[in-house]
Motif scaffolding. Structure first.
Motif, PDB file in Angstrom:
ATOM      1  N   GLY A   9       0.827  -1.200   0.000  1.00 14.13           N
ATOM      2  CA  GLY A   9       0.000   0.000   0.000  1.00 14.13           C
ATOM      3  C   GLY A   9       0.853   1.238   0.000  1.00 14.13           C
ATOM      4  N   ASN A  10       1.814   1.287   0.892  1.00 14.13           N
ATOM      5  CA  ASN A  10       2.675   2.454   0.993  1.00 14.13           C
ATOM      6  C   ASN A  10       3.502   2.670  -0.250  1.00 14.13           C
ATOM      7  N   PHE A  11       4.107   1.600  -0.717  1.00 16.27           N
ATOM      8  CA  PHE A  11       5.013   1.766  -1.848  1.00 16.27           C
ATOM      9  C   PHE A  11       4.240   2.151  -3.105  1.00 16.27           C
ATOM     10  N   LEU A  12       3.077   1.517  -3.310  1.00 17.73           N
ATOM     11  CA  LEU A  12       2.431   1.629  -4.610  1.00 17.73           C
ATOM     12  C   LEU A  12       1.444   2.788  -4.741  1.00 17.73           C
ATOM     13  N   ILE A  13       0.740   3.129  -3.672  1.00 16.85           N
ATOM     14  CA  ILE A  13      -0.373   4.075  -3.859  1.00 16.85           C
ATOM     15  C   ILE A  13       0.092   5.389  -4.501  1.00 16.85           C
ATOM     16  N   PRO A  14       1.061   6.106  -3.916  1.00 15.20           N
ATOM     17  CA  PRO A  14       1.437   7.371  -4.577  1.00 15.20           C
ATOM     18  C   PRO A  14       1.999   7.151  -5.983  1.00 15.20           C
ATOM     19  N   LEU A  15       2.778   6.092  -6.162  1.00 14.49           N
ATOM     20  CA  LEU A  15       3.360   5.853  -7.486  1.00 14.49           C
ATOM     21  C   LEU A  15       2.298   5.536  -8.522  1.00 14.49           C
ATOM     22  N   MET A  16       1.257   4.829  -8.117  1.00 18.52           N
ATOM     23  CA  MET A  16       0.272   4.391  -9.107  1.00 18.52           C
ATOM     24  C   MET A  16      -0.791   5.441  -9.382  1.00 18.52           C
ATOM     25  N   ILE A  17      -0.941   6.422  -8.493  1.00 20.07           N
ATOM     26  CA  ILE A  17      -1.941   7.468  -8.783  1.00 20.07           C
ATOM     27  C   ILE A  17      -1.276   8.784  -9.165  1.00 20.07           C
ATOM     28  N   GLY A  18       0.051   8.808  -9.197  1.00 15.88           N
ATOM     29  CA  GLY A  18       0.736  10.014  -9.636  1.00 15.88           C
ATOM     30  C   GLY A  18       0.865  11.076  -8.569  1.00 15.88           C
ATOM     31  N   ALA A  19       1.016  10.659  -7.319  1.00 12.76           N
ATOM     32  CA  ALA A  19       1.244  11.629  -6.241  1.00 12.76           C
ATOM     33  C   ALA A  19       2.724  11.614  -5.879  1.00 12.76           C
ATOM     34  N   ASP A  20       3.182  12.699  -5.233  1.00 11.12           N
ATOM     35  CA  ASP A  20       4.603  12.723  -4.878  1.00 11.12           C
ATOM     36  C   ASP A  20       4.848  12.025  -3.548  1.00 11.12           C
ATOM     37  N   ASP A  21       3.831  11.922  -2.741  1.00  9.05           N
ATOM     38  CA  ASP A  21       3.963  11.169  -1.497  1.00  9.05           C
ATOM     39  C   ASP A  21       2.565  10.941  -0.948  1.00  9.05           C
ATOM     40  N   MET A  22       2.471  10.384   0.254  1.00  3.67           N
ATOM     41  CA  MET A  22       1.180  10.232   0.910  1.00  3.67           C
ATOM     42  C   MET A  22       0.676  11.601   1.367  1.00  3.67           C
ATOM     43  N   ALA A  23      -0.614  11.648   1.705  1.00  6.64           N
ATOM     44  CA  ALA A  23      -1.187  12.911   2.167  1.00  6.64           C
ATOM     45  C   ALA A  23      -0.577  13.327   3.495  1.00  6.64           C
ATOM     46  N   PHE A  24      -0.331  12.364   4.386  1.00  6.68           N
ATOM     47  CA  PHE A  24       0.205  12.678   5.717  1.00  6.68           C
ATOM     48  C   PHE A  24       1.492  11.885   5.948  1.00  6.68           C
ATOM     49  N   PRO A  25       2.626  12.416   5.496  1.00  3.39           N
ATOM     50  CA  PRO A  25       3.870  11.627   5.586  1.00  3.39           C
ATOM     51  C   PRO A  25       4.264  11.300   7.022  1.00  3.39           C
ATOM     52  N   LEU A  26       4.025  12.206   7.950  1.00  2.11           N
ATOM     53  CA  LEU A  26       4.427  11.946   9.328  1.00  2.11           C
ATOM     54  C   LEU A  26       3.573  10.817   9.914  1.00  2.11           C
ATOM     55  N   LEU A  27       2.260  10.897   9.681  1.00  6.31           N
ATOM     56  CA  LEU A  27       1.352   9.852  10.151  1.00  6.31           C
ATOM     57  C   LEU A  27       1.763   8.507   9.559  1.00  6.31           C
ATOM     58  N   ASN A  28       2.198   8.571   8.314  1.00  7.54           N
ATOM     59  CA  ASN A  28       2.618   7.370   7.619  1.00  7.54           C
ATOM     60  C   ASN A  28       3.821   6.739   8.311  1.00  7.54           C
ATOM     61  N   ALA A  29       4.788   7.576   8.648  1.00  7.66           N
ATOM     62  CA  ALA A  29       5.967   7.054   9.344  1.00  7.66           C
ATOM     63  C   ALA A  29       5.563   6.478  10.694  1.00  7.66           C
ATOM     64  N   LEU A  30       4.659   7.175  11.387  1.00  8.22           N
ATOM     65  CA  LEU A  30       4.229   6.687  12.699  1.00  8.22           C
ATOM     66  C   LEU A  30       3.548   5.327  12.580  1.00  8.22           C
ATOM     67  N   SER A  31       2.829   5.122  11.479  1.00 15.33           N
ATOM     68  CA  SER A  31       2.134   3.848  11.345  1.00 15.33           C
ATOM     69  C   SER A  31       3.148   2.709  11.268  1.00 15.33           C
ATOM     70  N   TYR A  32       4.330   2.978  10.692  1.00 18.70           N
ATOM     71  CA  TYR A  32       5.350   1.926  10.748  1.00 18.70           C
ATOM     72  C   TYR A  32       5.943   1.810  12.144  1.00 18.70           C
ATOM     73  N   TRP A  33       6.268   2.931  12.741  1.00 19.24           N
ATOM     74  CA  TRP A  33       6.980   2.847  14.029  1.00 19.24           C
ATOM     75  C   TRP A  33       6.086   2.332  15.147  1.00 19.24           C
ATOM     76  N   ALA A  34       4.748   2.389  14.958  1.00 21.04           N
ATOM     77  CA  ALA A  34       3.852   1.782  15.957  1.00 21.04           C
ATOM     78  C   ALA A  34       3.929   0.266  15.910  1.00 21.04           C
ATOM     79  N   MET A  35       4.421  -0.267  14.786  1.00 22.52           N
ATOM     80  CA  MET A  35       4.555  -1.722  14.695  1.00 22.52           C
ATOM     81  C   MET A  35       5.633  -2.247  15.632  1.00 22.52           C
ATOM     82  N   LEU A  36       6.664  -1.428  15.853  1.00 19.10           N
ATOM     83  CA  LEU A  36       7.795  -1.953  16.619  1.00 19.10           C
ATOM     84  C   LEU A  36       7.440  -2.226  18.079  1.00 19.10           C
ATOM     85  N   PRO A  37       6.743  -1.275  18.770  1.00 17.01           N
ATOM     86  CA  PRO A  37       6.293  -1.657  20.122  1.00 17.01           C
ATOM     87  C   PRO A  37       5.341  -2.842  20.106  1.00 17.01           C
ATOM     88  N   ALA A  38       4.548  -2.977  19.039  1.00 16.26           N
ATOM     89  CA  ALA A  38       3.664  -4.154  18.958  1.00 16.26           C
ATOM     90  C   ALA A  38       4.502  -5.426  18.935  1.00 16.26           C
TER      91      ALA A  38
END
Lengths: 280, 610
Positions: B124-153
């Motif tokens: 989802g992360n890798f493909l969505i912006p590339l496949m719809i022609g965006a330069d990044d996700m709408a909320f890059p910080l939130l996006n990073a947090l969604s990965y880093w929340a995995m580590l405490p899990a």
């Protein structure tokens, strides 16, 4: 290599079907045909679905392998057919499976209703519950009403489920019942979830904390059947093993009577007991 | 370090983000790998972080599964090497409470740390912006947090192993086994850790799904209408919606169970329950309530674990058959139908639970009906292959395996959807066979297709084709060897979750079949090292490739491989859908979404439209 892959994808459905075909001869199939009338109906439904599903499985795999065989290509840049779909085909392969699926689900309703809807239960079995079965880590506790006891009405049964009578008969892991007769147990649990599973009779019902669930079954042969706990109940789940003994009406009565006598036996010879009976 | 971190500054201001002012920099492999160790906000780096983490977790989950398989093939026998290492105090033997922990954690790791994050998180992360022609996700910080929340899990799941041998209530954690601390060795602090970790995974998913929805709705490039989106994006979009609506229920239920355990509330605990001779509970709660809440999330979660793979397979298949997707709109509608129906079928997990039997009937009908959009999709995939020019490369082989296995998983589901038949099959190995055909047979083969297909975009290099095919063949054969016989076990009433079922006279003859399954599973497990080797070595020594090694149409293939920060050198404009393979408008057998063909030449070549 172009022809290898279609054959590769052809090999596996063939192996799957041959394997399933041979499975009954190796004992990798139902342990026994269902040993109860309702179970036989469940088996029939199973075989009905099996036929439908196998037909679809064979059809789809034949189509897949044909497509892979016919349309494989090693020439880069070669063009395929330029089409975006077909409205008629979409309609056909939406409506046809919808009909089949609806048929399957409506066709099943009746058997389910007879297994689980209390309204359809045998009146006789409801009025004379065989026993109360209480699951607990990791055993089945069984409580029969005293031999020959007749409950006057539902209220009395409910009362009996709440408050045991002094003359109830207790045993563990060994449920006896008359064969060829619909019998009903009240299933409950003392601690965690368990599940009352008699594979040969095709009966399964979870025992739920806080609920008392009526379950009926009928063994059509005098025999012994495995009773398995089918819901994870802790470390000893695997050894929560019971046994159902279906016997003739007379044998069952004899068994229950003997059990009651053994339970009432306080080690003092019976003669003495009657003599001093007034004293109590 | 330098360019990849620019997201922090530039994404606040989209006017500044047209890359006119920036110099487009294509990262080297070293820069990509280096950025993965940082708190990067670039969606591609976050996607790769998810991918690497989940691939490692895949091996952990697999190892736990092999522990389960060892016990079923050689019950209570010493496990060589690993047994002495992990269960030395038990004589190298898997104890029953260890066995319950093994299958609990196998499912937990595979579902929460592999399948869900590898689909939505990595792809989802890798493909969505590339496949719809965006330069990044709408909320890059939130996006990073969604990965880093995995580590405490992952930390809390790991920690749970150290309390009472680990959580052992099954991945479904049904109360009262999971609610009462004394119910089992693993029902103490281990269960609390488990619930915390699941909640954190939920937090991670929720941050992801909000981001995906916003990005897909708002950040599509000019010309990228909804019905020009690739099916992968449709699937990710629908998955995000599913997650956003279903997840709060699980989170709430998780907190209720936590408070039952920690503060003595009794949401799920009825009165008078006596566990292990402890004092009776004061109760007033309902154990079935947990099952309803849990499955209200976890059934849609099954589709969260499947739909993105369906989307990716559609893309791979259309490309490798050089043919437009057959019935694009029916494909989209059936994705939506699966998601919609997915909300009203949860009760089919509870047919034998003692809920009102009338509910069983309605859930049976809705469950049967959900087979319909799945069937429609299968027929459309066959239609896509029909008349194509099929190229048997690794992505395509895995995609075909997806269909082949999905058919089995779908058809075996019909047995369990039928309530009377489910009475018998519930909690037997038939169920285990069914969901492994869906989750491994479909989703993981879809993931393998996705990895091999988009790897060139991730690192600018190709994966090794020979190794890829060897991995595919071994995995496919061993997979069927491991899971097909489980149908037969289920028909023979072999129950799930029993540490040693062979003391039942009616089950003891099934030992040999279980040994065969275990051998297949071991082969399958070790075959994954081929994938890992191929993946990691190709990052460094794979054959270099250009932007579009597969001659594919999708927008992502018009960006450089690997794309730099901001993805596209200039804002892409989209002229058509992503599946115009073999179009008569051009000499080539593909026609990229960004390629402009003037109206006049269109009319000349194809007077009838497409």
């Amino acid at each position: 290599m172009r022809r290898f892959w279609p054959l590769f994808f052809l090999a596996w459905p063939i192996i799957a079907i041959v394997w399933s075909w041979l499975a009954p001869y190796y004992g990798w199939w139902f342990h026994k045909p269902a040993q109860s009338p309702l179970g036989q109906e469940i088996d029939n439904l199973f075989y009905l679905i099996l036929i439908i599903v196998t037909t679809v499985f064979v059809g789809v795999n034949m189509a897949l392998v044909y497509v892979l065989w016919k349309f494989s290509s090693t020439t880069p840049g070669e063009k395929g057919t330029f089409t975006h779909g077909s409205h008629i085909l979409e309609m056909v392969w939406t409506v046809t499976p919808a009909g089949v699926l609806l048929f399957i689900s409506l066709y099943q309703m009746d058997v389910w209703a007879r297994f689980r809807m209390v309204q359809t239960f045998d009146k006789q079995a409801l009025a004379h519950p065989l026993a109360e079965v209480t699951a607990r880590q990791f055993e089945w506790r069984i409580r029969y009403p005293a031999p020959g006891r007749n409950f006057k009405n539902k209220a009395e049964i409910d009362e009996w489920l709440k408050h045991p009578s002094p003359d109830d008969v207790y045993t563990v892991n060994d449920l006896h019942c008359p064969a060829n007769k619909k019998v009903l147990i009240h299933l409950r649990t003392e601690d965690v979830l368990h599940s009352f599973f008699i594979p040969d009779l095709r009966v399964k019902q979870d025992a739920v904390p806080g609920l008392v669930i009526p379950v009926w079954f009928e063994a059509s042969k005098r025999n012994q059947y495995d009773l398995i706990c089918a819901e994870l109940c802790g470390w000893g789940h695997y050894k929560m093993k019971g046994r159902i003994s279906a016997e003739s009406e007379a044998d069952f009565a004899k068994y229950l009577h003997a059990l009651a006598q053994r339970q009432a036996d306080d080690g003092v010879p019976a003669k003495v007991e009657t003599k001093e009976g007034e004293g109590h | 370090m330098s360019t990849l971190d620019q997201t922090a500054h530039s994404s606040h201001d989209h006017d500044d983000h047209g890359h006119g002012g920036h110099h487009y920099h294509q990262p080297s492999t070293g820069e990509i790998l280096g950025a993965m160790l940082t708190f990067s906000r670039d969606h591609k780096i976050i996607g790769l972080q998810f991918l690497f983490t989940t691939l490692i977790m895949l091996m952990v989950g697999g190892a736990l599964a092999l522990g389960v398989r060892w016990q079923l093939a050689f019950p209570f026998q010493r496990m060589p090497i690993l047994g002495d290492l992990f269960f030395g105090s038990q004589g190298g033997v898997i104890a029953p409470e260890t066995y319950t922990m093994l299958f609990t954690m196998h499912a937990t790791v595979m579902i929460f740390l592999v399948i869900i994050p590898i689909l939505a998180g990595a792809f989802g992360n890798f493909l969505i912006p590339l496949m719809i022609g965006a330069d990044d996700m709408a909320f890059p910080l939130l996006n990073a947090l969604s990965y880093w929340a995995m580590l405490p899990a992952i930390f809390f799941f790991g920690l749970s192993f150290f309390y009472g041998g680990g959580p052992a209530g099954g991945w479904t954690s049904y109360p009262t086994l999971s609610a009462l601390q004394t119910a089992a060795p693993g029902s103490g602090a281990a269960q609390t850790c488990w619930l915390l970790a699941v909640t954190l995974v939920g937090v991670s998913s929720m941050m992801g799904s909000v981001n995906y929805m916003t990005t897909i709705i708002n950040m599509r490039a000019p010309g990228m209408t909804l019905f020009r989106m690739p099916l992968t994006i449709w699937a990710m979009f629908i998955t995000a919606i599913l997650q956003a609506f279903a997840l709060p229920v699980l989170t709430a239920a998780g907190f209720m169970l936590l408070s039952d355990r920690s503060f003595g509330t009794c949401f799920f605990v009825p009165a008078g329950i006596v566990v292990n001779n402890a004092a009776p509970t004061v109760g007033g709660g309902q154990t079935l309530l947990w099952q309803h809440l849990f499955w209200f999330y976890s059934h849609p979660a099954v589709y969260i674990m499947l739909l993105p793979a369906m989307g990716m397979v559609s893309d791979v298949m259309s490309c490798m058959a050089r043919k437009p997707i057959f019935g694009y709109k029916p494909m989209v509608y059936s994705l939506a139908a699966i998601a919609g129906l997915g909300f009203i079928v949860w009760g089919h997990h509870m047919f034998t639970s003692g809920m009102n039997p009338a509910l069983g009937m309605s859930f049976m009908v809705s469950t049967m009906m959900i087979a319909l959009p799945s069937a429609v999709k299968t027929f459309n995939w066959l239609g896509t292959l029909w008349g194509g020019r099929i190229q048997f490369n690794t992505p395509m082989l895995n995609a075909i395996a997806f269909i082949s296995m999905f058919v089995v998983g779908g058809l075996s589901g019909i047995f369990m959807a039928a309530v009377p038949v489910d009475i018998y099959f519930h909690d037997t190995y038939f169920i285990v066979a069914h969901f492994h055909y869906v989750l491994f047979g479909s989703t993981l083969f879809g993931v393998f297709a996705g990895i091999t297909f988009w790897f060139p975009k991730m690192f600018g290099r190709m994966m090794n084709e020979t190794l890829g095919k060897i991995h595919f063949v071994i995995t496919f054969i061993a997979f069927n060897g491991a899971f097909f016989p489980m149908h037969l076990l289920g028909i023979a009433a072999f129950p799930r979750r029993l540490a040693d079922p062979y003391h039942y006279p009616s089950l003891e003859h099934l030992l040999s079949l279980n040994q065969f399954i275990t051998i297949s599973a071991i082969v399958m497990g070790f075959a994954q090292f081929i994938l890992l080797f191929n993946f990691f070595s190709s990052i460094f020594i794979g054959k270099k490739c250009g932007r579009n090694p597969w001659n594919a149409n999708g927008l992502e293939w018009s960006a450089p491989s690997p794309p730099g920060h901001g993805n596209f050198e200039s804002l892409p404009v989209i002229y058509r859908g992503p599946y115009e393979y073999s179009s008569p408008l051009t000499e080539k057998d593909y026609l990229m979404q960004t390629e402009y063909i003037p109206k006049s030449s269109q009319a000349a070549v194809a007077p009838t439209g497409h």
